[in-house]
Design an enzyme around this catalytic site. Structure first.
Site, mmCIF file in Angstrom:
data_model
loop_
_atom_site.group_PDB
_atom_site.id
_atom_site.type_symbol
_atom_site.label_atom_id
_atom_site.label_comp_id
_atom_site.label_asym_id
_atom_site.label_seq_id
_atom_site.Cartn_x
_atom_site.Cartn_y
_atom_site.Cartn_z
ATOM 1 C CB VAL A 192 69.140 43.573 8.181
ATOM 2 C CG1 VAL A 192 68.926 44.902 7.475
ATOM 3 C CG2 VAL A 192 67.998 42.615 7.869
ATOM 4 N N PRO A 193 72.593 43.998 7.095
ATOM 5 C CG PRO A 193 73.708 44.059 5.039
ATOM 6 C CD PRO A 193 72.412 43.632 5.693
ATOM 7 C CB CYS A 194 72.777 48.319 10.131
ATOM 8 S SG CYS A 194 72.955 47.358 11.636
ATOM 9 C CG HIS A 195 77.988 44.948 9.628
ATOM 10 N ND1 HIS A 195 76.904 44.102 9.505
ATOM 11 C CD2 HIS A 195 78.915 44.512 8.736
ATOM 12 C CE1 HIS A 195 77.175 43.187 8.584
ATOM 13 N NE2 HIS A 195 78.381 43.414 8.092
ATOM 14 N NE ARG A 196 77.866 43.696 4.459
ATOM 15 C CZ ARG A 196 77.174 42.710 3.912
ATOM 16 N NH1 ARG A 196 76.204 42.987 3.060
ATOM 17 N NH2 ARG A 196 77.439 41.459 4.217
#
Length: 198
Positions: free
Chosen positions: A167-171
């Site tokens: 779940v790409p919270c790094h984006r």
């Protein structure tokens, strides 16, 4: 009696231990005794703990989070019936390998979002809409979920994301383009963004 004691105290080779663990894993799964299965995989951002319930992948944890502490927390939050069972996580491990090899841009594994609730879960459900190689600000994510004033709450939802990478919270970045916080640390966030930029 001495012969039995000698046999029980003799060292067991790694292959035998591995075979016995695979048998335990198989029989526990067949009997429905495993509520949370986990494994640890290598990745370019360090060792990742993957945990799954029968509903899907429930946790991805960086080594910096202390895998033992994460497992203890899962025991308190979900169930004490936890077992290292890589078989249940084979698809998730394969998809992560493909992602790090730049052969996968989105994850298809089933997710169990039961570790987050309310607004945090709402944010985490929307994060996959940020495409591979793209970024959004915390404000833009707040707008995406329909609450433009909830910038700090979006930051908290990203910081507590139980499924980083998948779940790409790094984006999600600060409005000025700087990194902001990340559960895996700034080096991991930078590495993920660099991976997706090429």
């Amino acid at each position: 009696m001495t012969d039995i004691t000698a046999r029980l105290s003799a060292p067991v080779d790694a292959a035998t231990l591995d075979r016995l663990h695979r048998r335990l894993e198989r029989e526990a799964e067949q009997a429905g005794l495993v509520d949370v299965a986990y494994t640890i995989v290598d990745s370019p951002v360090g060792k990742l703990l993957l945990a799954a319930t029968p509903r899907g992948l429930v946790r991805v944890a960086y080594a910096s989070e202390d895998h033992d502490r994460v497992l203890d927390t899962l025991g308190r939050q979900l169930s004490l019936r936890i077992l290292r069972a890589p078989g249940r996580l084979a698809s998730a491990a394969r998809e992560l390998d493909e992602y790090f090899a730049r052969r996968r841009q989105a994850f298809d594994v089933e997710l169990d979002l039961s570790l987050c609730h309310g607004f945090r879960q709402l944010v985490q459900r929307h994060l996959p809409q940020i495409g591979y190689g793209q970024t959004r600000s915390y404000r833009q994510v707040a707008e995406l979920v329909g609450n433009p004033r909830a910038v700090r709450a979006v930051g908290t939802a990203c910081a507590t994301n139980p499924l980083p990478v998948v779940v790409p919270c790094h984006r999600v970045l600060r409005a000025d383009g700087t990194l902001g916080g990340y559960i895996g640390g700034p080096e991991a966030k930078t590495a993920l963004l660099a991976l997706e930029a090429t």
